[in-house]
Each structure stands twice: as structure tokens, then as C-alpha cells.
Design a protein around this motif. Structure first.
Motif, mmCIF file in Angstrom:
data_model
loop_
_atom_site.group_PDB
_atom_site.id
_atom_site.type_symbol
_atom_site.label_atom_id
_atom_site.label_comp_id
_atom_site.label_asym_id
_atom_site.label_seq_id
_atom_site.Cartn_x
_atom_site.Cartn_y
_atom_site.Cartn_z
ATOM 1 N N PRO A 33 4.245 -18.262 12.344
ATOM 2 C CA PRO A 33 3.137 -18.294 11.000
ATOM 3 C C PRO A 33 3.741 -17.306 10.120
ATOM 4 C CG PRO A 33 2.177 -17.361 12.992
ATOM 5 C CD PRO A 33 3.752 -17.687 13.506
ATOM 6 N N TRP A 34 4.825 -17.594 9.467
ATOM 7 C CA TRP A 34 5.254 -16.407 8.327
ATOM 8 C C TRP A 34 4.333 -16.435 7.371
ATOM 9 C CZ3 TRP A 34 8.719 -13.109 9.631
ATOM 10 C CH2 TRP A 34 9.807 -13.396 10.624
ATOM 11 N N GLY A 35 3.733 -17.379 7.044
ATOM 12 C CA GLY A 35 2.614 -17.258 5.865
ATOM 13 C C GLY A 35 1.509 -16.097 6.003
ATOM 14 N N THR A 36 0.973 -16.539 6.997
ATOM 15 C CA THR A 36 0.080 -15.630 7.474
ATOM 16 C C THR A 36 0.374 -14.008 7.653
ATOM 17 O OG1 THR A 36 -1.227 -17.307 8.712
ATOM 18 C CG2 THR A 36 -2.097 -15.238 9.408
ATOM 19 N N PHE A 37 1.755 -13.822 8.422
ATOM 20 C CA PHE A 37 2.148 -12.733 8.469
ATOM 21 C C PHE A 37 2.330 -12.012 7.101
ATOM 22 C CE2 PHE A 37 6.117 -10.061 8.927
ATOM 23 C CZ PHE A 37 5.564 -9.032 9.976
ATOM 24 N N ALA A 38 2.891 -12.871 6.159
ATOM 25 C CA ALA A 38 3.226 -12.032 5.120
ATOM 26 C C ALA A 38 2.138 -11.731 4.169
ATOM 27 C CB ALA A 38 4.091 -13.146 4.067
ATOM 28 N N VAL A 39 0.895 -12.648 4.011
ATOM 29 C CA VAL A 39 -0.117 -12.189 3.642
ATOM 30 C C VAL A 39 -0.909 -11.098 3.931
ATOM 31 C CG1 VAL A 39 -0.533 -14.576 2.170
ATOM 32 C CG2 VAL A 39 -1.788 -14.064 4.717
ATOM 33 N N ASN A 40 -0.975 -11.021 5.405
ATOM 34 C CA ASN A 40 -1.459 -9.836 6.156
ATOM 35 C C ASN A 40 -0.596 -8.440 5.829
ATOM 36 O OD1 ASN A 40 -3.788 -11.471 7.136
ATOM 37 N ND2 ASN A 40 -2.592 -11.671 9.318
ATOM 38 N N VAL A 41 0.500 -8.413 6.036
ATOM 39 C CA VAL A 41 1.155 -7.354 5.562
ATOM 40 C C VAL A 41 1.224 -7.038 4.181
ATOM 41 C CG1 VAL A 41 3.585 -6.320 5.707
ATOM 42 C CG2 VAL A 41 2.778 -7.717 7.686
ATOM 43 N N VAL A 42 1.128 -7.960 3.394
ATOM 44 C CA VAL A 42 1.165 -7.647 1.886
ATOM 45 C C VAL A 42 -0.300 -7.090 1.503
ATOM 46 C CG1 VAL A 42 0.821 -8.524 -0.386
ATOM 47 C CG2 VAL A 42 2.596 -8.912 0.991
ATOM 48 N N GLY A 43 -1.410 -7.527 2.066
ATOM 49 C CA GLY A 43 -2.697 -7.099 1.935
ATOM 50 C C GLY A 43 -2.971 -5.799 2.579
ATOM 51 N N CYS A 44 -2.243 -5.260 3.733
ATOM 52 C CA CYS A 44 -2.313 -3.993 4.122
ATOM 53 C C CYS A 44 -1.572 -3.186 3.435
ATOM 54 C CB CYS A 44 -1.538 -3.886 5.622
ATOM 55 S SG CYS A 44 -2.663 -4.819 6.756
ATOM 56 N N LEU A 45 -0.447 -3.470 2.406
ATOM 57 C CA LEU A 45 0.079 -2.554 1.720
ATOM 58 C C LEU A 45 -0.737 -2.222 0.536
ATOM 59 C CD1 LEU A 45 2.764 -1.012 0.825
ATOM 60 C CD2 LEU A 45 3.485 -3.104 0.000
ATOM 61 N N VAL A 46 -1.089 -3.383 -0.098
ATOM 62 C CA VAL A 46 -2.146 -3.290 -1.219
ATOM 63 C C VAL A 46 -3.404 -2.151 -0.891
ATOM 64 C CG1 VAL A 46 -3.715 -4.412 -2.690
ATOM 65 C CG2 VAL A 46 -1.447 -5.352 -2.170
ATOM 66 N N LEU A 47 -3.685 -2.419 0.337
ATOM 67 C CA LEU A 47 -5.238 -1.862 0.649
ATOM 68 C C LEU A 47 -4.642 -0.265 0.974
ATOM 69 C CD1 LEU A 47 -8.023 -1.885 1.215
ATOM 70 C CD2 LEU A 47 -7.712 -2.274 3.688
ATOM 71 N N GLY A 48 -3.557 0.044 1.386
ATOM 72 C CA GLY A 48 -2.980 1.205 1.753
ATOM 73 C C GLY A 48 -2.822 2.154 0.451
ATOM 74 N N VAL A 49 -2.187 1.359 -0.616
ATOM 75 C CA VAL A 49 -1.939 2.104 -1.894
ATOM 76 C C VAL A 49 -3.062 2.167 -2.703
ATOM 77 C CG1 VAL A 49 -0.895 1.474 -4.297
ATOM 78 C CG2 VAL A 49 0.132 0.974 -2.170
ATOM 79 N N LEU A 50 -4.211 1.248 -2.604
ATOM 80 C CA LEU A 50 -5.560 1.519 -2.975
ATOM 81 C C LEU A 50 -6.144 2.689 -2.473
ATOM 82 C CD1 LEU A 50 -7.892 0.776 -4.898
ATOM 83 C CD2 LEU A 50 -8.397 -1.053 -2.864
ATOM 84 N N THR A 51 -6.276 2.906 -1.156
ATOM 85 C CA THR A 51 -6.835 3.812 -0.312
ATOM 86 C C THR A 51 -6.266 5.347 -0.882
ATOM 87 O OG1 THR A 51 -7.510 2.596 1.503
ATOM 88 C CG2 THR A 51 -7.312 5.043 1.814
ATOM 89 N N GLY A 52 -4.869 5.215 -1.169
ATOM 90 C CA GLY A 52 -4.124 6.420 -1.562
ATOM 91 C C GLY A 52 -4.506 6.981 -3.113
ATOM 92 N N ALA A 53 -5.041 5.844 -4.005
ATOM 93 C CA ALA A 53 -5.199 5.901 -5.069
ATOM 94 C C ALA A 53 -6.941 6.464 -5.439
ATOM 95 C CB ALA A 53 -5.311 4.800 -6.098
ATOM 96 N N VAL A 54 -7.540 5.970 -4.263
ATOM 97 C CA VAL A 54 -9.062 6.490 -4.292
ATOM 98 C C VAL A 54 -9.012 7.851 -3.719
ATOM 99 C CG1 VAL A 54 -11.244 6.342 -3.133
ATOM 100 C CG2 VAL A 54 -9.970 4.232 -4.108
ATOM 101 N N THR A 55 -8.283 8.213 -2.977
ATOM 102 C CA THR A 55 -8.054 9.422 -2.283
ATOM 103 C C THR A 55 -7.678 10.553 -3.265
ATOM 104 O OG1 THR A 55 -7.603 8.788 -0.025
ATOM 105 C CG2 THR A 55 -7.225 10.951 -0.527
ATOM 106 N N ALA A 56 -6.809 10.136 -4.225
ATOM 107 C CA ALA A 56 -6.123 10.931 -5.363
ATOM 108 C C ALA A 56 -7.114 11.127 -6.329
ATOM 109 C CB ALA A 56 -4.914 10.657 -5.726
ATOM 110 N N GLY A 57 -8.239 10.097 -6.474
ATOM 111 C CA GLY A 57 -9.031 10.352 -7.533
ATOM 112 C C GLY A 57 -8.703 9.421 -8.725
ATOM 113 N N ALA A 58 -7.626 8.601 -8.270
ATOM 114 C CA ALA A 58 -7.018 7.560 -9.576
ATOM 115 C C ALA A 58 -7.809 6.230 -9.560
ATOM 116 C CB ALA A 58 -5.778 7.537 -9.305
ATOM 117 N N ALA A 59 -8.563 5.965 -8.524
ATOM 118 C CA ALA A 59 -9.237 4.755 -8.428
ATOM 119 C C ALA A 59 -10.823 4.726 -8.244
ATOM 120 C CB ALA A 59 -8.585 3.646 -7.646
ATOM 121 N N SER A 60 -11.696 4.113 -8.969
ATOM 122 C CA SER A 60 -13.136 4.258 -8.679
ATOM 123 C C SER A 60 -13.484 3.424 -7.624
ATOM 124 C CB SER A 60 -13.730 3.831 -10.156
ATOM 125 O OG SER A 60 -13.605 2.482 -10.042
ATOM 126 N N SER A 61 -14.587 3.702 -7.326
ATOM 127 C CA SER A 61 -15.386 2.945 -5.951
ATOM 128 C C SER A 61 -15.591 1.450 -6.625
ATOM 129 C CB SER A 61 -16.687 3.178 -5.752
ATOM 130 O OG SER A 61 -17.737 3.412 -6.853
#
Length: 124
Positions: A33-61
Motif C-alpha cells: 500500500p504505497w499510497g497510504t505509506f506515502a501520506v502517513n510518512v509525509v503527514g509525520c514530516l509535516v507534523l514534525g516540522v510544525l512541532t519544531g515551529a511551535v517549540t521555537a515560537g514561530a507558529a501559534s496554537s
């Protein structure tokens, strides 16, 4: 008003998930299931970048609610991952089922960790 941000993010994430899954899966002639694999990994990456931005104070709640809870919540899918793994086992593709579990978890965790590091580095 927070619920509206989540709903709007989900309204973007759900069709994005469907379209991405179909676009990826149609390019692979495999039971994996490459499609599900891709969306899950991309979603994890986006969530990670967002978490880093929130931690650094660059993104709001509010950004976190829209992108993290809404978009990523609708984009990624544990239930489909589980169902597709079960389907692989039932179809006798046990190697692909094991590969889906191991690669999905390892790639997802790797993507979220890399995303957090990237997000923190970008906005620190």
C-alpha cells in the motif's frame, strides 16, 4: 472557534489524502500500500516540522490546530494502515504485511524526528 480551524484543516487534509493515495498507488504495480505509506510518512514530516515551529515560537496554537490536528489528522490514517496490513495477511502476502508495519513505523518516526529537528533549526 478552535473546532472551526480543525474542521477547515480536515476539509483540506481528507481530499488531499484521497488524491495523493490514488496518485501514488496507481504508479505502483504492487500489493504493497504505497499510497497510504506515502501520506502517513509525509503527514509525520509535516507534523514534525510544525512541532519544531511551535517549540521555537514561530507558529501559534491556531496554526497547530489547523495544520496539526485538522490537516494532518485527516491526511494520515492509522485505521487504513491497519486494515491494509490485515488485508495483506489475509491475502497471503505476509512479507509485505510485515514490511508495511516495520517500514511504516520506522519511516513515520524518522520523518517526525527529522521534521522536529528541521523545524527547530529553521526557526531558532
Amino acid at each position: 472557534m478552535n473546532w472551526l480551524l480543525v474542521a477547515l484543516g480536515a476539509a483540506v487534509g481528507a481530499p488531499l489524502r484521497f488524491l495523493t493515495d490514488r496518485a501514488v498507488q496507481t504508479r505502483h504495480d504492487s500489493v504493497f500500500p504505497w499510497g497510504t505509506f506515502a501520506v502517513n510518512v509525509v503527514g509525520c514530516l509535516v507534523l514534525g516540522v510544525l512541532t519544531g515551529a511551535v517549540t521555537a515560537g514561530a507558529a501559534s496554537s491556531r496554526v497547530q490546530l489547523f495544520l496539526g490536528t485538522g490537516l494532518c489528522g485527516a491526511l494520515t490514517t492509522y485505521s487504513t494502515f491497519s486494515y491494509e496490513t490485515l488485508r495483506l495477511v489475509e491475502d497471503g502476502a505476509k512479507f509485505y504485511a510485515a514490511l508495511n508495519v516495520i517500514a511504516g513505523v520506522v519511516a513515520g518516526l524518522g520523518a517526525v524526528f527529522a521534521g522536529v529537528l528541521f523545524g527547530e533549526a529553521l526557526w531558532d
